[in-house]
Design an enzyme around this catalytic site. Structure first.
Site, PDB file in Angstrom:
ATOM      1  N   ALA A 221      15.788  -8.476  -2.884  1.00  0.00           N
ATOM      2  CA  ALA A 221      15.204  -8.101  -4.177  1.00  0.00           C
ATOM      3  C   ALA A 221      16.012  -7.005  -4.893  1.00  0.00           C
ATOM      4  O   ALA A 221      16.227  -7.080  -6.108  1.00  0.00           O
ATOM      5  CB  ALA A 221      13.758  -7.648  -3.970  1.00  0.00           C
TER       6      ALA A 221
ATOM      7  N   CYS B 113     -16.158  17.501   8.977  1.00  0.00           N
ATOM      8  CA  CYS B 113     -17.538  17.122   9.330  1.00  0.00           C
ATOM      9  C   CYS B 113     -17.594  16.338  10.638  1.00  0.00           C
ATOM     10  O   CYS B 113     -18.667  15.999  11.117  1.00  0.00           O
ATOM     11  CB  CYS B 113     -18.168  16.299   8.194  1.00  0.00           C
ATOM     12  SG  CYS B 113     -17.637  14.570   8.181  1.00  0.00           S
TER      13      CYS B 113
ATOM     14  N   VAL C 102       0.842  -1.203   0.000  1.00  0.00           N
ATOM     15  CA  VAL C 102       0.000   0.000   0.000  1.00  0.00           C
ATOM     16  C   VAL C 102       0.876   1.253   0.000  1.00  0.00           C
ATOM     17  O   VAL C 102       0.388   2.354   0.201  1.00  0.00           O
ATOM     18  CB  VAL C 102      -0.952  -0.009   1.224  1.00  0.00           C
ATOM     19  CG1 VAL C 102      -1.924  -1.176   1.141  1.00  0.00           C
ATOM     20  CG2 VAL C 102      -0.183  -0.051   2.556  1.00  0.00           C
TER      21      VAL C 102
ATOM     22  N   HIS D 238      -4.449  -4.552  -2.529  1.00  0.00           N
ATOM     23  CA  HIS D 238      -4.932  -4.294  -1.161  1.00  0.00           C
ATOM     24  C   HIS D 238      -5.151  -2.809  -0.923  1.00  0.00           C
ATOM     25  O   HIS D 238      -5.019  -2.332   0.200  1.00  0.00           O
ATOM     26  CB  HIS D 238      -3.947  -4.871  -0.134  1.00  0.00           C
ATOM     27  CG  HIS D 238      -3.906  -6.379  -0.132  1.00  0.00           C
ATOM     28  ND1 HIS D 238      -2.866  -7.124   0.379  1.00  0.00           N
ATOM     29  CD2 HIS D 238      -4.803  -7.289  -0.594  1.00  0.00           C
ATOM     30  CE1 HIS D 238      -3.127  -8.420   0.221  1.00  0.00           C
ATOM     31  NE2 HIS D 238      -4.281  -8.542  -0.374  1.00  0.00           N
TER      32      HIS D 238
HETATM   33  N1  APR Z   1      14.028  -9.173  -0.762  1.00  0.00           N
HETATM   34  C1  APR Z   1      13.187 -10.146  -1.201  1.00  0.00           C
HETATM   35  N2  APR Z   1      12.308 -10.773  -0.417  1.00  0.00           N
HETATM   36  C2  APR Z   1      12.278 -10.422   0.889  1.00  0.00           C
HETATM   37  C3  APR Z   1      13.129  -9.431   1.426  1.00  0.00           C
HETATM   38  C4  APR Z   1      14.045  -8.789   0.531  1.00  0.00           C
HETATM   39  N3  APR Z   1      14.905  -7.832   0.936  1.00  0.00           N
HETATM   40  N4  APR Z   1      12.859  -9.320   2.749  1.00  0.00           N
HETATM   41  C5  APR Z   1      11.878 -10.189   3.016  1.00  0.00           C
HETATM   42  N5  APR Z   1      11.520 -10.873   1.902  1.00  0.00           N
HETATM   43  C6  APR Z   1      10.452 -11.863   1.719  1.00  0.00           C
HETATM   44  C7  APR Z   1      10.205 -12.797   2.876  1.00  0.00           C
HETATM   45  O1  APR Z   1      11.028 -13.960   2.792  1.00  0.00           O
HETATM   46  C8  APR Z   1       8.713 -13.137   2.695  1.00  0.00           C
HETATM   47  O2  APR Z   1       8.556 -14.256   1.843  1.00  0.00           O
HETATM   48  O3  APR Z   1       9.260 -11.140   1.545  1.00  0.00           O
HETATM   49  C9  APR Z   1       8.161 -11.895   2.003  1.00  0.00           C
HETATM   50  C10 APR Z   1       7.307 -11.012   2.886  1.00  0.00           C
HETATM   51  O4  APR Z   1       6.162 -11.725   3.256  1.00  0.00           O
HETATM   52  P1  APR Z   1       4.955 -11.043   4.036  1.00  0.00           P
HETATM   53  O5  APR Z   1       5.480 -10.215   5.144  1.00  0.00           O
HETATM   54  O6  APR Z   1       3.992 -12.128   4.364  1.00  0.00           O
HETATM   55  O7  APR Z   1       4.362 -10.006   2.956  1.00  0.00           O
HETATM   56  P2  APR Z   1       3.256 -10.239   1.845  1.00  0.00           P
HETATM   57  O8  APR Z   1       3.438 -11.554   1.183  1.00  0.00           O
HETATM   58  O9  APR Z   1       3.249  -9.033   1.016  1.00  0.00           O
HETATM   59  O10 APR Z   1       1.931 -10.280   2.708  1.00  0.00           O
HETATM   60  C11 APR Z   1       0.700 -10.328   2.063  1.00  0.00           C
HETATM   61  O11 APR Z   1      -0.457 -10.038   4.126  1.00  0.00           O
HETATM   62  O12 APR Z   1      -0.789  -9.108   6.205  1.00  0.00           O
HETATM   63  C12 APR Z   1      -1.110  -9.031   4.881  1.00  0.00           C
HETATM   64  O13 APR Z   1      -2.109  -7.240   3.855  1.00  0.00           O
HETATM   65  C13 APR Z   1      -0.848  -7.717   4.211  1.00  0.00           C
HETATM   66  O14 APR Z   1      -0.435  -7.314   1.856  1.00  0.00           O
HETATM   67  C14 APR Z   1      -0.036  -8.071   2.989  1.00  0.00           C
HETATM   68  C15 APR Z   1      -0.340  -9.545   2.814  1.00  0.00           C
END
Ligand code: APR
Length: 254
Positions: free
Chosen positions: A232, A150, A103, A119
């Site tokens: 990433a 308001c 977001v 989202h």
């Molecule tokens: N580079 C690449 N990947 C990374 C890095 C990085 N520097 N740091 C962390 N990760 C990976 C982690 O290994 C994990 O698999 O990013 C992922 C983050 O996972 P989540 O925190 O679960 O995020 P996301 O998949 O976007 O969550 C989905 O869950 O709580 C809800 O609404 C929220 O949009 C979110 C949704």
């Protein structure tokens, strides 16, 4: 390294790449992920702070504990090399659309023009009484919860747990996932539906699925064809260099 070269080869010979991104892509911009070590849900129970029921019951509590912190972090975050890399891939005509679960608005800030905010977003806030909208930079937090002229309470235009995915985001995501030839899945744990279904849909429609993540996910070795393990921003930097080498388009993507 060989795998990155191979993936760069796939990308340069494709013209319909879609990316699905998650919180991990913004970690190098200083925004914490939700799950895993240091994740937001390690400190807060999502049902107590990120569900629509919790927000409606006690908006001040949700604003005080979770949203004001998120706003501070998002307000100062800048795109990192992973966001910039995806913007370069769009600029040279390889990447068409990003479906993001984030977001934070960082893909648009990096220059991508077709971003589906699965989202919702934190860039805008809406009064729950009169529907007046205000951008996040103009939203003052001197009073919690922030209120409109308001008297109504502002809420972010993001999707809380228990709310529907915006129908257009859902419809378009399904469409682009079914029609791409490669899906890059960057920085998502692929744990939250229905976003996690998009790579499955792409795979069923014949696309190659490439993950970029610091860890394996439930998609690895089953839905995804390859995983580039690492941060990433760092992986994307190498990948873009390889794409440049293959397509010899350096001036156009700098
Ligand atoms: N580079 C690449 N990947 C990374 C890095 C990085 N520097 N740091 C962390 N990760 C990976 C982690 O290994 C994990 O698999 O990013 C992922 C983050 O996972 P989540 O925190 O679960 O995020 P996301 O998949 O976007 O969550 C989905 O869950 O709580 C809800 O609404 C929220 O949009 C979110 C949704």
């Amino acid at each position: 390294m060989d795998l990155i070269k191979k993936v760069a080869g796939y990308l340069t010979s494709s013209r319909d790449v879609v990316a699905l991104t998650g919180a991990g892509i913004s970690v190098e911009s200083g925004i914490p992920p939700f799950r895993g070590k240091g994740g937001v849900w390690e400190r807060f129970d999502p049902m107590e702070y990120a569900s629509i029921q919790a927000f409606e019951k006690d908006p001040a509590k949700v604003w005080r504990v979770l949203l004001s912190e998120l706003k501070k972090v998002v307000d100062r975050a800048e795109p990192n090399n992973a966001h910039k890399g995806l913007a370069k891939l769009e600029k040279i005509g390889i990447l068409k659309t990003i479906i993001t679960q984030n977001v934070d608005g960082l893909h648009q800030k990096a220059g991508n023009t077709d971003v589906i905010e699965f989202h919702g977003n934190f860039a805008w806030h809406r009064c729950m009484n009169c529907d007046h909208r205000t951008d996040t930079q103009s939203l003052m937090l001197d009073q919690i919860p922030p209120t409109c002229d308001c008297g109504g309470i502002f809420r972010p235009e993001c999707v809380f747990f228990g709310e529907m995915i915006p129908p257009e985001a859902m419809w378009r995501s399904r469409h682009v996932a079914s029609n791409c030839d490669i899906m890059l899945v960057v920085g998502t744990s692929a744990n939250v539906e229905p976003a996690a279904y998009m790579p499955v849909l792409a795979k069923k429609s014949g696309a190659k699925i490439i993950e970029i993540n610091t860890e394996t996910t439930p998609l690895t070795g089953h839905i995804s064809d390859h995983i580039l393990l690492g941060r990433a921003g760092e992986i994307m930097d190498i990948l873009i260099t390889e794409v440049k080498n293959l397509s010899q388009l350096e001036p156009a993507i700098d």
